[in-house]
Design a protein around this motif. Structure first.
Motif, PDB file in Angstrom:
ATOM      1  N   ASP A 237       0.812  -1.219   0.000  1.00 22.99           N
ATOM      2  CA  ASP A 237       0.000   0.000   0.000  1.00 22.99           C
ATOM      3  C   ASP A 237       0.841   1.261   0.000  1.00 22.99           C
ATOM      4  N   LEU A 238       2.121   1.117   0.310  1.00 16.48           N
ATOM      5  CA  LEU A 238       2.967   2.294   0.499  1.00 16.48           C
ATOM      6  C   LEU A 238       4.427   1.913   0.347  1.00 16.48           C
ATOM      7  N   ILE A 239       5.227   2.825  -0.213  1.00 16.93           N
ATOM      8  CA  ILE A 239       6.679   2.659  -0.311  1.00 16.93           C
ATOM      9  C   ILE A 239       7.319   3.691   0.602  1.00 16.93           C
ATOM     10  N   THR A 240       8.155   3.249   1.544  1.00 12.88           N
ATOM     11  CA  THR A 240       8.702   4.163   2.545  1.00 12.88           C
ATOM     12  C   THR A 240       9.687   5.162   1.953  1.00 12.88           C
ATOM     13  N   SER A 241      10.408   4.762   0.924  1.00 10.34           N
ATOM     14  CA  SER A 241      11.418   5.654   0.354  1.00 10.34           C
ATOM     15  C   SER A 241      11.667   5.253  -1.092  1.00 10.34           C
ATOM     16  N   GLU A 242      11.088   5.998  -2.013  1.00 10.39           N
ATOM     17  CA  GLU A 242      11.243   5.707  -3.438  1.00 10.39           C
ATOM     18  C   GLU A 242      12.687   5.957  -3.867  1.00 10.39           C
ATOM     19  N   GLN A 243      13.287   4.966  -4.508  1.00 11.19           N
ATOM     20  CA  GLN A 243      14.685   5.051  -4.906  1.00 11.19           C
ATOM     21  C   GLN A 243      14.883   5.219  -6.406  1.00 11.19           C
ATOM     22  N   ASN A 244      13.790   5.304  -7.158  1.00 12.69           N
ATOM     23  CA  ASN A 244      13.908   5.438  -8.608  1.00 12.69           C
ATOM     24  C   ASN A 244      12.984   6.552  -9.092  1.00 12.69           C
ATOM     25  N   PRO A 245      13.470   7.795  -9.129  1.00 12.35           N
ATOM     26  CA  PRO A 245      12.601   8.907  -9.513  1.00 12.35           C
ATOM     27  C   PRO A 245      12.069   8.804 -10.928  1.00 12.35           C
ATOM     28  N   ASP A 246      12.804   8.108 -11.806  1.00 17.17           N
ATOM     29  CA  ASP A 246      12.315   7.938 -13.170  1.00 17.17           C
ATOM     30  C   ASP A 246      11.014   7.134 -13.203  1.00 17.17           C
ATOM     31  N   ALA A 247      10.765   6.390 -12.142  1.00 15.57           N
ATOM     32  CA  ALA A 247       9.563   5.553 -12.099  1.00 15.57           C
ATOM     33  C   ALA A 247       8.338   6.293 -11.592  1.00 15.57           C
ATOM     34  N   LEU A 248       8.514   7.529 -11.130  1.00 13.63           N
ATOM     35  CA  LEU A 248       7.393   8.239 -10.520  1.00 13.63           C
ATOM     36  C   LEU A 248       6.269   8.534 -11.502  1.00 13.63           C
ATOM     37  N   ALA A 249       6.590   8.641 -12.774  1.00 15.48           N
ATOM     38  CA  ALA A 249       5.560   8.953 -13.772  1.00 15.48           C
ATOM     39  C   ALA A 249       4.452   7.910 -13.785  1.00 15.48           C
ATOM     40  N   GLN A 250       4.794   6.674 -13.474  1.00 17.88           N
ATOM     41  CA  GLN A 250       3.774   5.619 -13.507  1.00 17.88           C
ATOM     42  C   GLN A 250       2.787   5.721 -12.350  1.00 17.88           C
ATOM     43  N   PHE A 251       3.098   6.585 -11.370  1.00 17.85           N
ATOM     44  CA  PHE A 251       2.187   6.774 -10.241  1.00 17.85           C
ATOM     45  C   PHE A 251       1.390   8.070 -10.348  1.00 17.85           C
ATOM     46  N   ALA A 252       1.480   8.728 -11.515  1.00 14.89           N
ATOM     47  CA  ALA A 252       0.685   9.937 -11.730  1.00 14.89           C
ATOM     48  C   ALA A 252      -0.788   9.544 -11.869  1.00 14.89           C
ATOM     49  N   GLY A 253      -1.667  10.391 -11.371  1.00 16.68           N
ATOM     50  CA  GLY A 253      -3.085  10.095 -11.467  1.00 16.68           C
ATOM     51  C   GLY A 253      -3.719   9.907 -10.112  1.00 16.68           C
ATOM     52  N   PRO A 254      -5.013   9.744 -10.079  1.00 16.78           N
ATOM     53  CA  PRO A 254      -5.767   9.732  -8.816  1.00 16.78           C
ATOM     54  C   PRO A 254      -5.588   8.480  -7.961  1.00 16.78           C
ATOM     55  N   ALA A 255      -5.003   7.426  -8.490  1.00 19.85           N
ATOM     56  CA  ALA A 255      -4.900   6.178  -7.727  1.00 19.85           C
ATOM     57  C   ALA A 255      -3.761   6.193  -6.723  1.00 19.85           C
TER      58      ALA A 255
END
Length: 497
Positions: A237-255
């Motif tokens: 349900d949650l990631i404590t510390s994202e280590q790949n900023p290039d991957a953040l685009a896939q989490f864009a949106g209301p979900a």
């Protein structure tokens, strides 16, 4: 530092009138709700005084174990197991009164003897706690009765209460806290499948407000891509510390939700200042000047994180920008190498932890240093080998490592620390700062120390990690600042409906 902790509080008001009334909706039972937290930091063991590492602090600190005081997500120190405390006029005696009704997960009542035992474990010669040096002014701990603890100091300590937030209070009867926990926190450890999961269950005998979920499962991953996929698929349900900023685009949106807080995690190229050639200030400065920290930060974090130029992050009260000291300048680096007696450069081995992003950073540093004639051999080592050989035995020439604690400039005042920096003037400023009468005096002395260690290039502080938390949109109440690697789960809520 701003606290960006988000809480959702539902308030239902019942008004009764002769002509009309409203009905209060039934409260939602969260005792059966499980929160799945994804992390790259599995504990080495269960004890923060025996090398449990960042993973132990993340999962157990505040959740399973508590201290006399707690460090909030905003950086404030507030009472926890200590209900009240007093300080003698000379500042050398602290008297703490413990909360009543506190029990360990085993059912044993908390007593002053447990507090004494827990503090003395940190101070023991066998302790592996990072707080041992910070608490070295503790001369004795006495227990006049079961609810009173008296700490006597050899010298004043303006940071004592802050440092006590990092001392976990455990059951003194537990023989080996590295393998068995018995804390007083809102959760108890129910299972640990090494390499996979660590599960915490709600402790029904908890003295304070109950946690917001009945169970927390930390799921461990060895690479950031797998961790991100687990959030996308709903495995966590949650990631404590994202280590790949290039991957953040896939989490864009209301979900999903993305938040960036303030980190205290500093990525260091640490030199062994005792060993040739890094016993020379000019060599350390040259290496620092040869590496483009801004380019490295962009390549690793894609615009997140920041440069700091010293061991002091912006959330410390004595922060000042030191990035102009030994800034990127390859031509000046070559000049300093020649002045140090290495006109043709030199070669050294860089011991690099095997987990991300250290190997990538090592490769970048090797490429940068080659441009000024410095040849780097990269040696990949495990976390265990780093701890035993680098940290304990000081058997290294240079290494990469993350240091997660705030207020840890004090290590540059200790010549026995693993990097061996030895400047008596700096040590004096750091020592005097701890006996300061005011916070302003303390900050002034530590700013002087920070400037000197930057000028001496005691280490190369490559960058400060960002603290990026990514979660399902249904999750709320989590801390977003990465202070000392702690991640309290007890205030986190998740709507499973």
């Amino acid at each position: 530092m701003k606290c960006r902790l988000t809480r959702t509080i539902a308030l239902f008001v019942v008004l009764a009138f002769a002509a009309a009334c409203t009905t209060q909706p039934p409260s939602r039972d969260t005792s059966a709700v499980t929160l799945a937290i994804g992390s790259l930091y599995e504990p080495q063991n269960l004890d923060n005084a025996s090398g449990g590492g960042q993973g132990a602090t993340e999962a157990l600190g505040g959740n399973v174990y508590e201290g006399l005081f707690r460090l909030t997500d905003a950086g404030a120190v507030e009472p926890l197991l200590a209900r009240t405390h007093t300080v003698s006029r000379d500042g050398l005696t602290y008297t703490f009164t413990l909360r009543s009704g506190v029990r360990f997960h085993s059912g044993k009542p908390l007593t002053a003897a447990d507090v004494k035992h827990s503090i003395e474990r940190i101070l023991a010669e066998s302790s592996k706690s990072s707080r041992t040096g910070a608490l070295s002014m503790i001369k004795k701990v006495t227990t006049p009765d079961d609810r009173t603890v008296v700490i006597g100091l050899s010298t004043k300590s303006i940071s004592l209460l802050y440092n006590l937030t990092q001392v976990w209070i455990g059951n003194s009867a537990v023989a080996d806290p590295a393998t068995k926990e018995d804390g007083t926190g809102p959760y108890a450890l129910t299972a640990w499948k090494r390499g996979s999961t660590l599960t915490l269950g709600k402790f029904d005998g908890y003295w304070g407000p109950p946690p917001k979920t009945g169970q927390v499962v930390f799921r461990y991953f060895t690479d950031a891509a797998a961790l991100n996929n687990a959030l996308l698929s709903g495995e966590v349900d949650l990631i404590t510390s994202e280590q790949n900023p290039d991957a953040l685009a896939q989490f864009a949106g209301p979900a999903f939700k993305i938040t960036e807080g303030h980190s205290t995690t500093k990525l260091l190229l640490a030199f062994n200042d005792r060993r040739t050639p890094f016993d020379k200030v000019l060599v350390r400065r040259a290496v620092s000047e040869a590496i483009d920290d801004a380019k490295l930060l962009r390549s690793i974090w894609n615009g997140y994180g920041e440069l700091i130029g010293s061991m002091v992050p912006p959330t410390d009260p004595w922060y000042q920008d030191e990035t102009a000291v030994n800034a990127y300048d390859p031509a000046l680096a070559k000049k300093h190498l020649a002045e140090a007696g290495f006109p043709d450069g030199f070669a050294f081995t860089l011991d690099t932890p095997s987990y991300d992003p250290h190997p990538t950073i090592a490769t970048f540093a090797k490429s940068e240093l080659a441009k000024v004639g410095v040849e780097v051999t990269i040696k990949i080592i495990t976390a265990d080998e780093w701890y035993s050989r680098v940290y304990q035995r000081h058997d290294f020439t240079a290494t990469l490592q993350e240091h997660v604690n705030d207020r840890d400039i004090r290590w540059y005042g200790d010549p026995g620390f693993y990097w061996g920096y030895d400047n008596p003037e700096v040590a004096g400023w750091i020592k005097r700062s701890e006996t300061a009468d005011t916070a302003a005096e303390q900050a002034s002395l530590l700013r002087k120390a920070a400037r000197r260690i930057a000028e001496d290039a005691a280490s190369d502080w490559l960058y400060l990690n960002p603290q990026i938390v990514v979660s399902s949109a249904k999750v709320s109440g989590y801390a977003i600042n990465g202070l000392n690697a702690q991640f309290p789960a007890y205030n986190i809520e998740i709507d499973k409906h």
